[in-house]
Design an enzyme around this catalytic site. Structure first.
Site, short mmCIF file in Angstrom:
data_model
loop_
_atom_site.label_atom_id
_atom_site.label_comp_id
_atom_site.label_asym_id
_atom_site.label_seq_id
_atom_site.Cartn_x
_atom_site.Cartn_y
_atom_site.Cartn_z
N ASN A 24 13.09 29.37 6.93
CA ASN A 24 14.43 28.37 6.37
C ASN A 24 15.52 28.48 7.23
O ASN A 24 16.27 29.43 7.23
CB ASN A 24 14.82 28.86 4.76
CG ASN A 24 15.94 27.89 4.20
OD1 ASN A 24 16.12 26.68 4.80
ND2 ASN A 24 16.36 28.03 3.22
N LYS A 26 18.36 26.66 7.12
CA LYS A 26 19.56 26.35 6.54
C LYS A 26 20.31 25.36 7.29
O LYS A 26 19.87 24.48 8.00
CB LYS A 26 20.09 27.71 5.86
CG LYS A 26 19.21 28.39 5.41
CD LYS A 26 20.04 29.75 4.74
CE LYS A 26 18.87 30.63 3.96
NZ LYS A 26 19.72 31.79 3.02
N HIS A 111 16.45 26.80 -4.32
CA HIS A 111 16.82 27.83 -3.31
C HIS A 111 18.26 28.23 -4.15
O HIS A 111 19.06 27.43 -4.63
CB HIS A 111 17.28 27.36 -1.81
CG HIS A 111 17.44 28.60 -1.08
ND1 HIS A 111 18.86 29.24 -0.95
CD2 HIS A 111 16.55 29.33 -0.28
CE1 HIS A 111 18.78 30.15 -0.26
NE2 HIS A 111 17.56 30.22 0.29
N GLU A 113 20.85 29.16 -3.28
CA GLU A 113 22.35 28.24 -2.89
C GLU A 113 22.53 27.01 -3.28
O GLU A 113 23.68 26.78 -3.64
CB GLU A 113 22.32 28.35 -1.26
CG GLU A 113 22.25 29.75 -0.54
CD GLU A 113 21.68 29.83 0.92
OE1 GLU A 113 21.68 31.03 1.67
OE2 GLU A 113 21.17 28.86 1.61
N GLU A 181 13.41 35.30 -4.33
CA GLU A 181 14.34 35.65 -3.54
C GLU A 181 15.53 36.38 -4.43
O GLU A 181 16.33 35.65 -4.99
CB GLU A 181 14.90 34.33 -2.61
CG GLU A 181 13.80 33.88 -1.68
CD GLU A 181 14.38 32.89 -0.78
OE1 GLU A 181 14.43 33.29 0.50
OE2 GLU A 181 15.14 31.73 -1.34
N GLY A 187 21.06 37.21 2.89
CA GLY A 187 22.11 37.33 3.99
C GLY A 187 22.83 38.26 4.02
O GLY A 187 23.86 38.34 4.47
N SER A 227 16.50 38.94 3.43
CA SER A 227 16.88 40.01 4.28
C SER A 227 15.73 40.53 5.03
O SER A 227 15.46 41.74 5.31
CB SER A 227 17.94 40.97 4.08
OG SER A 227 19.18 40.56 3.78
#
Length: 268
Positions: A24, A26, A111, A113, A181, A187, A227
């Site tokens: 991904n 992003k 996701h 985010e 996730e 991240g 990560s």
């Protein structure tokens, strides 16, 4: 909803689940950076074959035609999001029909985010999954808990609720991949231990067995994301209920090739 807090036993698959590695990208990249990343992937001659691993690359939408024109044919492409219904007066959105028009087979939905920054609820994500499937797309459906939820012992209940919203509306799971996730590991440089990843993956698979079917539980691939790096991918990927990865930052680096190679741990 049935809690999965104590359901940690791995379901034994009827047949091997093909390893899957998603990248991904992003909201990253320029034309030149994209070309450099793709050239690195194209030059990787020793990655496992399509019989061992399915590789799916998720570039930003504006770069999809470029990537599609130069990416090696054994790697597929995914959109990073799509709208919940047919296109129309929805400024800034991208429809499933647009991906089909571009011959893009995959889309990433739910996701963390988008859940956090765009307010996408479990039910909204489920509706997006259903519509994307109805248009013939394959879906990587993301679930995961925040650090606060993990520390308060809610991990399995959170991911079960996210999965239940999808399960309540999806009848055919053959084109659904779940990506677990943990939000606290995305991240941040923090990563779930192999045991932590396996625990949640096994709980998710057990939930599917009890609430959907044993067939869906045994065949549905559950990816780990958070990560993932070349340094930790083999140990995490060797866990029995980890069927691959959805990779963020490392997917933009040459080490993504090493992460793809981690699929070899599942070869028999």
């Amino acid at each position: 909803m049935r809690s999965v807090a104590c359901c940690f036993a791995a379901c034994k698959p009827n047949m091997p689940r093909k390893f899957c590695v998603g990248g991904n990208w992003k909201c990253n990249g320029t034309v030149e950076e994209i070309k450099k990343i793709v050239n690195t992937l194209n030059a990787a001659a020793d990655v496992p074959g399509e019989d061992v691993v399915e590789v799916v690359i998720g570039p930003p939408f504006v770069y999809i035609p470029l990537v599609k024109s130069i990416l090696r044919p054994d790697f597929a492409i995914a959109g990073q999001n799509c709208w919940v219904k047919k296109g129309g007066a929805f400024t800034g959105e991208i429809s499933a029909e647009m991906f089909k028009d571009l011959a893009i087979p995959w889309v990433i939905l739910g996701h963390s985010e988008r859940r956090a920054l765009c307010g996408e609820s479990n039910e909204f994500v489920a509706d997006k999954v259903v519509y994307a499937l109805s248009q013939g797309l394959k879906v990587m459906a993301c679930v995961g808990e925040t650090l606060q939820q993990r520390e308060s012992g809610q991990t399995n209940d959170v991911v079960a609720a996210q999965t239940k919203a999808i399960a309540d509306k999806v009848k055919d799971w053959k084109n659904v991949v779940i990506a677990y996730e943990p939000v606290w590991a995305i991240g941040t440089g923090k990563v779930a231990t192999p045991a932590q990843a396996q625990e949640v993956h096994a709980a998710l698979r057990s939930w599917l067995e009890k609430n959907v079917s044993s067939d869906v539980a045994s065949k549905t691939r559950i990816l780990y994301g958070g990560s993932v790096t070349a340094a930790n991918c083999v140990e995490i990927g060797s866990q029995p209920d980890v069927d691959g990865f959805l990779v963020g930052g490392a997917a933009l680096k040459p080490e993504f090739v090493d992460i793809i190679k981690a699929a070899n741990v599942k070869k028999k």
